[in-house]
Design an enzyme around this catalytic site. Structure first.
Site, PDB file in Angstrom:
ATOM      1  CG  PHE A 106      31.930 -77.536 -23.279  1.00 41.29           C
ATOM      2  CD1 PHE A 106      33.094 -77.013 -22.693  1.00 41.29           C
ATOM      3  CD2 PHE A 106      31.111 -76.669 -24.007  1.00 41.29           C
ATOM      4  CE1 PHE A 106      33.416 -75.659 -22.819  1.00 41.29           C
ATOM      5  CE2 PHE A 106      31.431 -75.331 -24.146  1.00 41.29           C
ATOM      6  CZ  PHE A 106      32.568 -74.818 -23.545  1.00 41.29           C
ATOM      7  CB  ILE A 107      28.395 -76.373 -20.354  1.00 44.08           C
ATOM      8  CG1 ILE A 107      28.686 -75.890 -21.779  1.00 44.08           C
ATOM      9  CG2 ILE A 107      28.028 -75.204 -19.472  1.00 44.08           C
ATOM     10  CD1 ILE A 107      27.529 -75.187 -22.437  1.00 44.08           C
ATOM     11  CG  LEU A 120      30.380 -91.729 -18.961  1.00 45.08           C
ATOM     12  CD1 LEU A 120      31.381 -92.740 -18.408  1.00 45.08           C
ATOM     13  CD2 LEU A 120      30.952 -90.312 -18.859  1.00 45.08           C
ATOM     14  CB  THR A 173      20.280 -73.422 -26.142  1.00 43.94           C
ATOM     15  OG1 THR A 173      20.823 -72.714 -27.242  1.00 43.94           O
ATOM     16  CG2 THR A 173      19.072 -74.210 -26.636  1.00 43.94           C
ATOM     17  CD  GLU A 228      21.375 -73.462 -31.331  1.00 44.16           C
ATOM     18  OE1 GLU A 228      20.666 -74.314 -31.881  1.00 44.16           O
ATOM     19  OE2 GLU A 228      22.614 -73.505 -31.319  1.00 44.16           O
ATOM     20  CB  SER A 266      12.448 -78.173 -32.378  1.00 42.06           C
ATOM     21  OG  SER A 266      12.950 -79.376 -32.866  1.00 42.06           O
ATOM     22  CB  THR A 267      14.692 -81.800 -28.723  1.00 48.12           C
ATOM     23  OG1 THR A 267      16.071 -81.445 -28.908  1.00 48.12           O
ATOM     24  CG2 THR A 267      14.224 -82.695 -29.858  1.00 48.12           C
ATOM     25  CE  LYS A 268      18.667 -77.681 -24.079  1.00 53.03           C
ATOM     26  NZ  LYS A 268      19.194 -78.438 -22.913  1.00 53.03           N
ATOM     27  CG  ASN A 298      27.135 -70.144 -29.779  1.00 54.00           C
ATOM     28  OD1 ASN A 298      26.003 -69.696 -29.927  1.00 54.00           O
ATOM     29  ND2 ASN A 298      27.641 -71.074 -30.566  1.00 54.00           N
ATOM     30  NE  ARG A 306      35.421 -79.853 -38.652  1.00 53.09           N
ATOM     31  CZ  ARG A 306      34.824 -79.805 -39.821  1.00 53.09           C
ATOM     32  NH1 ARG A 306      33.824 -78.955 -40.022  1.00 53.09           N
ATOM     33  NH2 ARG A 306      35.182 -80.618 -40.797  1.00 53.09           N
ATOM     34  N   GLY A 318      19.222 -74.912 -42.849  1.00 47.98           N
ATOM     35  CA  GLY A 318      18.459 -74.146 -41.855  1.00 47.98           C
ATOM     36  C   GLY A 318      19.328 -73.309 -40.925  1.00 47.98           C
TER      37      GLY A 318
HETATM   38  P1  NAD Z   1      27.975 -81.832 -24.387  1.00 45.62           P
HETATM   39  O1  NAD Z   1      27.476 -82.518 -25.600  1.00 45.62           O
HETATM   40  O2  NAD Z   1      29.418 -81.426 -24.338  1.00 45.62           O
HETATM   41  O3  NAD Z   1      27.727 -82.738 -23.098  1.00 45.62           O
HETATM   42  C1  NAD Z   1      26.519 -83.422 -22.893  1.00 45.62           C
HETATM   43  C2  NAD Z   1      26.727 -84.397 -21.748  1.00 45.62           C
HETATM   44  O4  NAD Z   1      25.472 -85.034 -21.486  1.00 45.62           O
HETATM   45  C3  NAD Z   1      27.736 -85.505 -22.036  1.00 45.62           C
HETATM   46  O5  NAD Z   1      28.577 -85.716 -20.922  1.00 45.62           O
HETATM   47  C4  NAD Z   1      26.876 -86.733 -22.297  1.00 45.62           C
HETATM   48  O6  NAD Z   1      27.511 -87.956 -21.969  1.00 45.62           O
HETATM   49  C5  NAD Z   1      25.690 -86.442 -21.381  1.00 45.62           C
HETATM   50  N1  NAD Z   1      24.455 -87.137 -21.813  1.00 45.62           N
HETATM   51  C6  NAD Z   1      23.920 -87.150 -23.057  1.00 45.62           C
HETATM   52  N2  NAD Z   1      22.803 -87.907 -23.074  1.00 45.62           N
HETATM   53  C7  NAD Z   1      22.612 -88.361 -21.799  1.00 45.62           C
HETATM   54  C8  NAD Z   1      21.636 -89.158 -21.171  1.00 45.62           C
HETATM   55  N3  NAD Z   1      20.593 -89.656 -21.867  1.00 45.62           N
HETATM   56  N4  NAD Z   1      21.751 -89.403 -19.853  1.00 45.62           N
HETATM   57  C9  NAD Z   1      22.795 -88.918 -19.140  1.00 45.62           C
HETATM   58  N5  NAD Z   1      23.760 -88.155 -19.678  1.00 45.62           N
HETATM   59  C10 NAD Z   1      23.676 -87.880 -21.003  1.00 45.62           C
HETATM   60  O7  NAD Z   1      27.012 -80.585 -24.173  1.00 45.62           O
HETATM   61  P2  NAD Z   1      27.351 -79.096 -23.685  1.00 45.62           P
HETATM   62  O8  NAD Z   1      27.781 -78.294 -24.850  1.00 45.62           O
HETATM   63  O9  NAD Z   1      28.194 -79.181 -22.482  1.00 45.62           O
HETATM   64  O10 NAD Z   1      25.883 -78.605 -23.286  1.00 45.62           O
HETATM   65  C11 NAD Z   1      25.366 -78.867 -21.984  1.00 45.62           C
HETATM   66  C12 NAD Z   1      24.002 -78.228 -21.853  1.00 45.62           C
HETATM   67  O11 NAD Z   1      24.089 -76.828 -22.044  1.00 45.62           O
HETATM   68  C13 NAD Z   1      22.981 -78.738 -22.873  1.00 45.62           C
HETATM   69  O12 NAD Z   1      21.735 -78.868 -22.232  1.00 45.62           O
HETATM   70  C14 NAD Z   1      22.932 -77.643 -23.918  1.00 45.62           C
HETATM   71  O13 NAD Z   1      21.668 -77.596 -24.537  1.00 45.62           O
HETATM   72  C15 NAD Z   1      23.163 -76.425 -23.047  1.00 45.62           C
HETATM   73  N6  NAD Z   1      23.766 -75.268 -23.721  1.00 45.62           N
HETATM   74  C16 NAD Z   1      24.909 -75.409 -24.437  1.00 45.62           C
HETATM   75  C17 NAD Z   1      25.519 -74.279 -25.004  1.00 45.62           C
HETATM   76  C18 NAD Z   1      26.827 -74.398 -25.764  1.00 45.62           C
HETATM   77  O14 NAD Z   1      27.322 -73.394 -26.257  1.00 45.62           O
HETATM   78  N7  NAD Z   1      27.438 -75.567 -25.882  1.00 45.62           N
HETATM   79  C19 NAD Z   1      24.918 -73.026 -24.853  1.00 45.62           C
HETATM   80  C20 NAD Z   1      23.719 -72.927 -24.128  1.00 45.62           C
HETATM   81  C21 NAD Z   1      23.162 -74.048 -23.563  1.00 45.62           C
HETATM   82  O1  DAU Z   2      23.729 -70.806 -28.952  1.00 45.46           O
HETATM   83  C1  DAU Z   2      23.911 -71.861 -28.070  1.00 45.46           C
HETATM   84  C2  DAU Z   2      24.234 -73.121 -28.835  1.00 45.46           C
HETATM   85  O2  DAU Z   2      25.578 -72.981 -29.291  1.00 45.46           O
HETATM   86  C3  DAU Z   2      24.088 -74.378 -27.994  1.00 45.46           C
HETATM   87  O3  DAU Z   2      22.744 -74.548 -27.647  1.00 45.46           O
HETATM   88  C4  DAU Z   2      24.583 -75.612 -28.756  1.00 45.46           C
HETATM   89  O4  DAU Z   2      24.553 -76.747 -27.904  1.00 45.46           O
HETATM   90  C5  DAU Z   2      26.012 -75.361 -29.202  1.00 45.46           C
HETATM   91  O5  DAU Z   2      26.475 -76.453 -29.974  1.00 45.46           O
HETATM   92  C6  DAU Z   2      26.100 -74.064 -30.019  1.00 45.46           C
HETATM   93  O6  DAU Z   2      25.382 -74.213 -31.272  1.00 45.46           O
HETATM   94  P1  DAU Z   2      25.981 -73.655 -32.649  1.00 45.46           P
HETATM   95  O7  DAU Z   2      25.361 -74.413 -33.741  1.00 45.46           O
HETATM   96  O8  DAU Z   2      25.940 -72.180 -32.676  1.00 45.46           O
HETATM   97  O9  DAU Z   2      27.550 -74.087 -32.423  1.00 45.46           O
HETATM   98  P2  DAU Z   2      28.612 -74.771 -33.406  1.00 45.46           P
HETATM   99  O10 DAU Z   2      29.902 -74.793 -32.635  1.00 45.46           O
HETATM  100  O11 DAU Z   2      28.144 -76.037 -33.985  1.00 45.46           O
HETATM  101  O12 DAU Z   2      28.749 -73.723 -34.587  1.00 45.46           O
HETATM  102  C7  DAU Z   2      29.032 -72.341 -34.350  1.00 45.46           C
HETATM  103  C8  DAU Z   2      28.952 -71.610 -35.681  1.00 45.46           C
HETATM  104  O13 DAU Z   2      30.046 -72.026 -36.513  1.00 45.46           O
HETATM  105  C9  DAU Z   2      27.705 -71.912 -36.480  1.00 45.46           C
HETATM  106  O14 DAU Z   2      27.309 -70.736 -37.160  1.00 45.46           O
HETATM  107  C10 DAU Z   2      28.129 -72.981 -37.475  1.00 45.46           C
HETATM  108  C11 DAU Z   2      29.570 -72.600 -37.749  1.00 45.46           C
HETATM  109  N1  DAU Z   2      30.506 -73.701 -38.072  1.00 45.46           N
HETATM  110  C12 DAU Z   2      30.519 -74.800 -37.261  1.00 45.46           C
HETATM  111  C13 DAU Z   2      31.425 -75.811 -37.487  1.00 45.46           C
HETATM  112  C14 DAU Z   2      31.468 -77.048 -36.623  1.00 45.46           C
HETATM  113  C15 DAU Z   2      31.403 -73.556 -39.133  1.00 45.46           C
HETATM  114  O15 DAU Z   2      31.403 -72.546 -39.858  1.00 45.46           O
HETATM  115  N2  DAU Z   2      32.303 -74.547 -39.337  1.00 45.46           N
HETATM  116  C16 DAU Z   2      32.359 -75.691 -38.574  1.00 45.46           C
HETATM  117  O16 DAU Z   2      33.225 -76.554 -38.829  1.00 45.46           O
END
Ligand code: NAD
Ligand code: DAU
Length: 339
Positions: free
Chosen positions: A18-19, A42, A128, A130, A157-159, A184, A198, A280
């Protein structure tokens, strides 16, 4: 402010997620002199279609694992910088099975920073908010770069562990690294397992959205395009060894976000199901991004959440072939968890 760093060849890990893919689009559009090598395994979350259509002389996709030392060494040796997005990213999955999170998020980061150390390559670590745990709903505080680490889920915790590795490599080995911790993200190409996509895709399918717990959990939403501009700003202008928090003052509780989505579909505001809470479940995230704004002059441009959400809903309506293949398996997994 640090001097300007002008990379020409960057490796973007996770550039089919995604990002990461939004960042690749951003770089191709905004920084014409830069070549991007995407390293992506992938997994279920990676989709090569996210970067399909970008010019082949600007973007190369290498399918592989960030834990593969030989491959990583070869790619890093030819780069000016690595921007590390690849991760297992979903909290609910990390609760169901933490193992791939440890492997990719911890060992994968270790593999990348070792290669960057060996070849003297600039490294930016995408993390993140988190890692800081959560805040109470009535707490006036927001996270800053000084907030102690207090992660709650196996994902966070892994991040946190990966951030610590980077800090250590900076101090002990002189790695030229920066770290960003962002709130987020929302926008196009986000996997249907995440909250906003979703609910949008449920409504397109005529299925009631699913809300965890009491729906009062607060997330600090930022458009992914603003995350991309912030990461580029830190990569090119950030001070080595520093952490920058990225956020756009977008605090909203989940119920409010869901009601906005329901309104956009013309549905009543209570037309959703309450489902089992996440174990949690973090209560509230909130980012103070003053350091990034003050030191590096970054500002978010996409702060109209209603407009960004409407655009995102439109994107999912228009791109059903992109999300449809993942939808059923995702919902099967959620149903098995009572969510
Ligand atoms: P995502 O799950 O949409 O994408 C993760 C990508 O990493 C995928 O393309 C996957 O194929 C690839 N990948 C996974 N394991 C791999 C491996 N072992 N080797 C090579 N590629 C691999 O994730 P995202 O939501 O786009 O998040 C990207 C980054 O941003 C992450 O590090 C996440 O912690 C961080 N982040 C996400 C958010 C958020 O809101 N989604 C917010 C802050 C930080
Ligand atoms: O804060 C940054 C983080 O944001 C990133 O590090 C993560 O990679 C990213 O997935 C996101 O984590 P969240 O757990 O906050 O995102 P998620 O979209 O899973 O959920 C957002 C909020 O919505 C959370 O409070 C849980 C709630 N939720 C989630 C789903 C999937 C629901 O209420 N219903 C749902 O179906």
């Amino acid at each position: 402010m640090g001097g300007t760093f002008e990379p020409e060849n960057i490796v973007v890990t996770g550039g089919c997620g995604f990002i990461g893919s939004n960042f690749v689009h951003h770089v191709v559009r905004e920084h014409p002199g830069v070549h991007v090598t995407v390293l992506d395994k992938l997994t279920y979350a990676g989709n090569p279609g996210n970067i399909a259509g970008l010019p082949s002389d600007r973007v190369e996709l290498v399918v592989g694992d960030i834990c593969d030392e030989g491959l990583v060494d070869r790619l890093v040796a030819g780069a000016d910088a690595v921007v590390h997005y690849a991760a297992e990213s979903h909290n609910d999955n990390s609760i169901a099975d933490p193992s791939p999170f440890l492997e990719t998020n911890v060992r994968g980061t270790y593999t990348l920073i070792e290669a960057c150390r060996k070849h003297g390559v600039r490294y930016h670590h995408v993390s993140t908010d988190e890692v800081y745990g959560d805040l109470a709903l009535d707490d006036p505080a927001r996270f800053t770069e000084e907030t102690p680490y207090r992660p709650s889920s196996p994902y966070s915790s892994t991040k946190a562990a990966s951030d610590m590795l980077v800090r250590t490599w900076v101090r002990t080995f002189g790695l030229r690294a920066t770290i960003s911790n962002c709130s987020n993200n929302y926008g196009p190409y986000q996997h249907v397992e995440k909250f906003i996509p979703r609910q949008i895709t449920n409504l397109i399918d005529g299925v009631r959205p699913k809300l965890y717990g009491d729906g009062r959990n607060v997330r600090d939403w930022i458009h992914t395009e603003d995350h991309s501009s912030a990461v580029w700003c830190i990569l090119t202008k950030g001070r080595i060894g520093e952490t920058y928090l990225i956020g756009a003052d977008g605090e909203r509780d989940n119920l409010a976000v869901l009601r906005e989505i329901l309104r956009a579909f013309g549905r009543p505001e209570d037309d959703f199901d309450w489902v089992r809470d996440r174990p949690g479940h973090d209560r509230r995230y909130a980012i103070d991004s003053a350091k990034l704004r003050r030191e590096l002059g970054w500002e978010p441009a996409r702060t109209d959440f209603a407009a960004g959400l409407a655009e995102t809903i439109e994107w999912y309506r228009e791109n059903e072939p992109w999300w449809r293949p993942a939808k059923e398996a995702t919902e099967v997994r959620y149903r098995a968890q009572g969510q």
